[in-house]
Design a protein around this motif. Structure first.
Motif, mmCIF file in Angstrom:
data_model
loop_
_atom_site.group_PDB
_atom_site.id
_atom_site.type_symbol
_atom_site.label_atom_id
_atom_site.label_comp_id
_atom_site.label_asym_id
_atom_site.label_seq_id
_atom_site.Cartn_x
_atom_site.Cartn_y
_atom_site.Cartn_z
ATOM 1 N N ASN A 50 0.918 -1.387 0.289
ATOM 2 C CA ASN A 50 0.172 -0.278 0.074
ATOM 3 C C ASN A 50 1.079 1.228 0.202
ATOM 4 O OD1 ASN A 50 -2.127 1.605 1.328
ATOM 5 N ND2 ASN A 50 -3.120 0.627 1.232
ATOM 6 N N ASN A 51 0.492 1.881 -0.566
ATOM 7 C CA ASN A 51 1.766 3.102 -0.669
ATOM 8 C C ASN A 51 1.388 4.092 0.125
ATOM 9 O OD1 ASN A 51 2.588 3.181 -3.651
ATOM 10 N ND2 ASN A 51 1.307 4.554 -4.728
ATOM 11 N N LEU A 52 0.847 3.948 1.614
ATOM 12 C CA LEU A 52 0.698 4.359 2.437
ATOM 13 C C LEU A 52 2.185 4.044 2.933
ATOM 14 C CD1 LEU A 52 -3.105 3.992 3.847
ATOM 15 C CD2 LEU A 52 -2.515 5.061 2.548
ATOM 16 N N TYR A 53 2.485 2.866 2.889
ATOM 17 C CA TYR A 53 3.722 2.864 3.639
ATOM 18 C C TYR A 53 5.032 3.626 2.801
ATOM 19 C CZ TYR A 53 2.019 -0.933 6.213
ATOM 20 O OH TYR A 53 1.061 -1.994 6.870
ATOM 21 N N ALA A 54 5.111 4.179 1.500
ATOM 22 C CA ALA A 54 5.874 4.773 1.278
ATOM 23 C C ALA A 54 5.529 6.132 1.781
ATOM 24 C CB ALA A 54 5.373 5.274 -0.510
#
Length: 310
Positions: free
Chosen positions: A57-61
């Motif tokens: 998930n790009n939330l981790y980026a």
């Protein structure tokens, strides 16, 4: 005697150099110690510092990139798209980050081929936890920007995996200062103005007042054009209702450009809206405004608001 002194001095210098070399080598390895990570899907042992990280998930980026950590692979936020969200796309391109499919259907074979030493997952992959854990140590947090907008708590937990919690605390503190300053500017300039975030989909037109867009009012102190129960993320409305709300400020996000043209702009009501007449309309990029969650996207959104309305 002179030769003996020179020999002794040389030996001392060699020993000192070796000691320094060992010390520098040890410091290069960092201070990572084996640990057990307690997370929302169980407990995961990490025996060494993760270097090859796959994020689902790009939330981790938005946690890793500000800490100077770049994943080797990531999922995309939209079905059928190999494009990463706009707020990470440039960084991912520079680092040759690989796409491993859509976040709700990640490509497990491709992930396995990359031989990661850590996989970071969310609720979207909850049924895949066991399979992912067979590929590599897997850690997951129930980050869900449809229900909980505050990224701070999960960001600190993720940073702690890499022994970078103090760095994240500093990043959050700096961001909070910027956010508080911006909210004061909003109150000074738009204290009585009404805001609508409008999303145009294939199915309907939606007024987002809570959920993922609630931060506009809760954090930045814009005023909702109309309240509705907070447990509902949005209200389906038509153009007549939009005119009734008649917002002073309007943010429009259309899933496809043609939807905005046919459902909104080409209607006779569009030009009657106060925000349209006063040129107070912002057009929002889906991947930034709808898929973002943390420090990176929030700062980008804040900068867009400043540049267009201040």
């Amino acid at each position: 005697m002179k030769n003996l002194k020179l020999l002794f001095t040389s030996l001392i210098l060699i020993i000192f150099a070796l000691a320094c070399g060992k010390s520098n080598s040890d410091s290069g390895k960092g201070n990572f110690k084996p640990k057990v990570i307690k997370h929302d899907f169980g407990e995961t042992e990490l025996k060494s510092e993760p270097k090859k990280i796959v994020i689902l998930n790009n939330l981790y980026a938005e946690v890793l990139l500000p800490l100077g950590i770049t994943p080797i692979a990531a999922t995309t936020g939209q079905a059928g798209s190999k494009e990463f969200a706009s707020f990470v796309k440039d960084e991912f391109k520079k680092a040759n980050v690989v796409s491993v499919g859509w976040q709700k259907k990640p490509d497990l074979e491709k992930i396995a081929e990359l031989e990661p030493d850590l996989i970071l997952m969310t609720v979207h992959q909850k049924d895949l936890y066991e399979k992912l854990s067979q590929i590599a140590p897997t850690v997951g947090f129930l980050m869900d920007n449809e229900k909980v907008w505050d990224f701070r708590e999960p960001a600190l937990k993720i940073a702690d995996i890499f022994n970078k919690k103090p760095e994240m605390e500093k990043l959050i503190a700096d961001f909070d200062i910027k956010q508080n300053e911006f909210s004061k500017q909003v109150q000074e300039k738009y204290g009585k103005s009404k805001l609508v975030y409008l999303r145009v989909t294939e199915k309907d037109i939606r007024y987002y007042g809570y959920g993922r867009m609630g931060f506009l009012c809760d954090s930045y102190k814009f005023n909702r054009a109309q309240d509705f129960p907070a447990e509902r993320m949005y209200e389906s409305i038509n153009m007549e209702k939009l005119l009734e709300l008649n917002p002073d400020l309007l943010i429009v996000q259309s899933d496809k450009p043609e939807l905005f043209e046919t459902k909104v702009k080409e209607t006779p009501i569009w030009k009657q809206i106060k925000a349209v007449k006063d040129n107070k309309v912002i057009f929002a990029d889906y991947s930034l405004w709808q898929l973002g969650f943390g420090l990176v996207s929030q700062e980008a959104i804040m900068n867009q608001l400043k540049s267009e309305w201040f």
